[in-house]
Write a protein that holds these residues in place. Structure first.
Motif, PDB file in Angstrom:
ATOM      1  N   ALA A  37      -5.084  18.601  -0.505  1.00 11.91           N
ATOM      2  CA  ALA A  37      -4.915  17.590   0.537  1.00 11.91           C
ATOM      3  C   ALA A  37      -4.984  16.186  -0.060  1.00 11.91           C
ATOM      4  N   ALA A  38      -5.921  15.967  -0.986  1.00 12.61           N
ATOM      5  CA  ALA A  38      -6.061  14.646  -1.595  1.00 12.61           C
ATOM      6  C   ALA A  38      -4.836  14.281  -2.417  1.00 12.61           C
ATOM      7  N   ARG A  39      -4.327  15.234  -3.213  1.00  5.50           N
ATOM      8  CA  ARG A  39      -3.159  14.933  -4.046  1.00  5.50           C
ATOM      9  C   ARG A  39      -1.915  14.726  -3.182  1.00  5.50           C
ATOM     10  N   LEU A  40      -1.750  15.532  -2.143  1.00  3.85           N
ATOM     11  CA  LEU A  40      -0.592  15.356  -1.273  1.00  3.85           C
ATOM     12  C   LEU A  40      -0.662  14.017  -0.555  1.00  3.85           C
ATOM     13  N   ASP A  41      -1.855  13.600  -0.173  1.00  6.86           N
ATOM     14  CA  ASP A  41      -2.002  12.293   0.474  1.00  6.86           C
ATOM     15  C   ASP A  41      -1.635  11.167  -0.491  1.00  6.86           C
ATOM     16  N   ASP A  42      -1.998  11.313  -1.771  1.00  6.80           N
ATOM     17  CA  ASP A  42      -1.600  10.310  -2.762  1.00  6.80           C
ATOM     18  C   ASP A  42      -0.080  10.189  -2.828  1.00  6.80           C
ATOM     19  N   VAL A  43       0.599  11.341  -2.825  1.00  7.22           N
ATOM     20  CA  VAL A  43       2.063  11.323  -2.913  1.00  7.22           C
ATOM     21  C   VAL A  43       2.676  10.739  -1.638  1.00  7.22           C
ATOM     22  N   ALA A  44       2.203  11.214  -0.482  1.00  7.36           N
ATOM     23  CA  ALA A  44       2.770  10.744   0.790  1.00  7.36           C
ATOM     24  C   ALA A  44       2.493   9.266   1.023  1.00  7.36           C
ATOM     25  N   GLY A  45       1.355   8.788   0.548  1.00  6.20           N
ATOM     26  CA  GLY A  45       0.988   7.397   0.786  1.00  6.20           C
ATOM     27  C   GLY A  45       1.594   6.409  -0.184  1.00  6.20           C
ATOM     28  N   TRP A  46       2.214   6.900  -1.269  1.00  2.44           N
ATOM     29  CA  TRP A  46       2.709   6.002  -2.324  1.00  2.44           C
ATOM     30  C   TRP A  46       3.712   4.974  -1.798  1.00  2.44           C
ATOM     31  N   PRO A  47       4.790   5.356  -1.109  1.00  2.00           N
ATOM     32  CA  PRO A  47       5.758   4.339  -0.692  1.00  2.00           C
ATOM     33  C   PRO A  47       5.189   3.363   0.333  1.00  2.00           C
ATOM     34  N   GLY A  48       4.396   3.857   1.279  1.00  2.00           N
ATOM     35  CA  GLY A  48       3.830   2.968   2.279  1.00  2.00           C
ATOM     36  C   GLY A  48       2.863   1.960   1.691  1.00  2.00           C
ATOM     37  N   ALA A  49       2.097   2.378   0.686  1.00  2.00           N
ATOM     38  CA  ALA A  49       1.152   1.465   0.056  1.00  2.00           C
ATOM     39  C   ALA A  49       1.882   0.332  -0.651  1.00  2.00           C
ATOM     40  N   ARG A  50       2.968   0.653  -1.361  1.00  2.00           N
ATOM     41  CA  ARG A  50       3.716  -0.407  -2.052  1.00  2.00           C
ATOM     42  C   ARG A  50       4.395  -1.344  -1.068  1.00  2.00           C
ATOM     43  N   LEU A  51       4.937  -0.782   0.024  1.00  3.02           N
ATOM     44  CA  LEU A  51       5.542  -1.651   1.026  1.00  3.02           C
ATOM     45  C   LEU A  51       4.486  -2.535   1.678  1.00  3.02           C
ATOM     46  N   THR A  52       3.314  -1.984   1.947  1.00  4.06           N
ATOM     47  CA  THR A  52       2.231  -2.784   2.526  1.00  4.06           C
ATOM     48  C   THR A  52       1.865  -3.936   1.608  1.00  4.06           C
ATOM     49  N   ALA A  53       1.753  -3.668   0.311  1.00  2.00           N
ATOM     50  CA  ALA A  53       1.403  -4.718  -0.641  1.00  2.00           C
ATOM     51  C   ALA A  53       2.474  -5.812  -0.668  1.00  2.00           C
ATOM     52  N   VAL A  54       3.745  -5.398  -0.657  1.00  2.00           N
ATOM     53  CA  VAL A  54       4.835  -6.374  -0.653  1.00  2.00           C
ATOM     54  C   VAL A  54       4.781  -7.236   0.610  1.00  2.00           C
ATOM     55  N   LEU A  55       4.611  -6.611   1.754  1.00  2.00           N
ATOM     56  CA  LEU A  55       4.621  -7.342   3.018  1.00  2.00           C
ATOM     57  C   LEU A  55       3.385  -8.217   3.170  1.00  2.00           C
ATOM     58  N   ALA A  56       2.239  -7.773   2.642  1.00  2.00           N
ATOM     59  CA  ALA A  56       1.036  -8.617   2.680  1.00  2.00           C
ATOM     60  C   ALA A  56       1.253  -9.885   1.867  1.00  2.00           C
ATOM     61  N   ALA A  57       1.935  -9.733   0.736  1.00  2.00           N
ATOM     62  CA  ALA A  57       2.251 -10.913  -0.063  1.00  2.00           C
ATOM     63  C   ALA A  57       3.217 -11.832   0.682  1.00  2.00           C
ATOM     64  N   ALA A  58       4.213 -11.237   1.326  1.00  2.00           N
ATOM     65  CA  ALA A  58       5.218 -12.039   2.028  1.00  2.00           C
ATOM     66  C   ALA A  58       4.654 -12.721   3.262  1.00  2.00           C
ATOM     67  N   ALA A  59       3.737 -12.042   3.970  1.00  2.00           N
ATOM     68  CA  ALA A  59       3.250 -12.556   5.250  1.00  2.00           C
ATOM     69  C   ALA A  59       1.946 -13.318   5.144  1.00  2.00           C
ATOM     70  N   GLY A  60       1.278 -13.252   4.006  1.00  2.00           N
ATOM     71  CA  GLY A  60      -0.029 -13.877   3.864  1.00  2.00           C
ATOM     72  C   GLY A  60       0.065 -15.359   3.543  1.00  2.00           C
ATOM     73  N   PRO A  61      -1.084 -16.054   3.594  1.00  2.00           N
ATOM     74  CA  PRO A  61      -1.095 -17.492   3.332  1.00  2.00           C
ATOM     75  C   PRO A  61      -0.906 -17.861   1.866  1.00  2.00           C
TER      76      PRO A  61
END
Length: 317
Positions: A195-219
């Motif tokens: 479950a932990a390894r599958l969550d790492d795989v499933a969460g990979w694209p969303g985590a990178r998109l979140t980081a990109v959008l936080a940079a774009a939307a943050g102060p």
């Protein structure tokens, strides 16, 4: 109405439903899945990775299959398809509840009621609240807001855009299983590995998109990118690292450091340590506002990506 338009209308309605209504106090579909997964664990648990993999396959696969069957059943009706997508997005996205819990802790801290804040913190994360002072609680809340923006909002929208309702339900199932069994306690060190390894795989694209959008939307976009590049890989989680580092840089604060889970002390790397300051109580509201902006941008980004990938054929006539 083409499949992409059905999904777009449904996803937008589902996210609006979450913004307006949040999660129900009783009868939440994710809670029902959790009870079913717990019952399956009772039948399948062995201190062995293979049995854990079977448990993960049964639970996550069952959620995907349910989504596929439901989607197939409503396919002839555009309105029903959009409604199913809306219901699925509302069920799996938890941005409003995340914001409410974070702000509840923030209000308690602002009023000087550290004990009330400690009592509320377990609604957000698994830290030991008694081991934290007011500043430590505020830091834990900001970190939880950052990580759960990816887990509870962006990741689900990514998989929904990629695979529709089955993707939405499958992602939430995997994320829930990881929270239930994917930790390194004696009971789950082997059983929860899959479950932990599958969550790492499933969460990979969303985590990178979140980081990109936080940079774009943050102060502080440049600060977010610098912190992400410098510190994300030092975090023990491959997905929490980019998200927390980007939030830290965007908000100009330091995250990470010493924390305690279930009586076990961990010394994690400090994120944005060179440029950031200590987290203060008002930073909780700043993190919540950034999380909301990221969620809205994620909806637009994932819908645009789906339309671009599928082209005119996916949009229908």
């Amino acid at each position: 109405m083409g499949a992409d338009r059905r999904y777009a209308y449904g996803a937008a309605a589902g996210l609006l439903g979450d913004l307006l209504l949040g999660d129900p106090r009783r009868g939440h579909p994710v809670a029902a899945f959790g009870r079913a997964a717990a019952a399956a664990e009772g039948a399948l648990w062995h201190d062995h990775r293979g049995w854990g993999a079977l448990h993960t396959t049964v639970c996550a696969g069952g959620a995907v299959a349910l989504g596929a069957l439901a989607s197939r059943a409503v396919r002839p009706s555009p309105a029903a398809s959009a409604a199913l997508t809306a219901a699925a997005v509302w069920a799996v996205v938890g941005g409003t509840s995340l914001a409410r819990e974070a702000q509840a802790v923030g209000r308690a801290l602002a009023a000087g009621d550290v004990e009330a804040a400690r009592a509320r913190l377990p609604h957000l994360c698994g830290r030991d609240p008694q081991a934290l002072d007011a500043d430590g609680i505020a830091r834990a809340v900001v970190e939880s807001v950052a990580e759960n923006t990816s887990d509870a909002v962006v990741g689900a929208l990514v998989w929904g855009a990629a695979a529709g309702v089955p993707g939405l339900l499958g992602f939430r199932a995997v994320n829930t299983l990881d929270a239930m069994v994917g930790h390194r306690s004696p009971r789950y060190r082997r059983f929860g590995w899959a479950a932990a390894r599958l969550d790492d795989v499933a969460g990979w694209p969303g985590a990178r998109l979140t980081a990109v959008l936080a940079a774009a939307a943050g102060p502080d976009p440049l600060g977010a990118v610098r912190a992400w590049r410098a510190d994300a890989r030092r975090h023990p989680s491959p997905n929490a690292g980019p998200v927390e580092a980007s939030f830290a840089g965007a908000l100009g604060v330091r995250l990470g450091g010493t924390l305690s889970y279930g009586g076990r002390v961990e010394h994690r790397p400090v994120l944005n340590g060179a440029a950031g300051r200590a987290v203060r109580v008002p930073d909780i509201d700043r993190a919540v506002r950034l999380s909301r902006r990221v969620g809205l941008l994620a909806l637009g980004t994932t819908l645009a990506a789906r339309l671009l990938v599928n082209g005119p054929k996916g949009r229908g006539k």
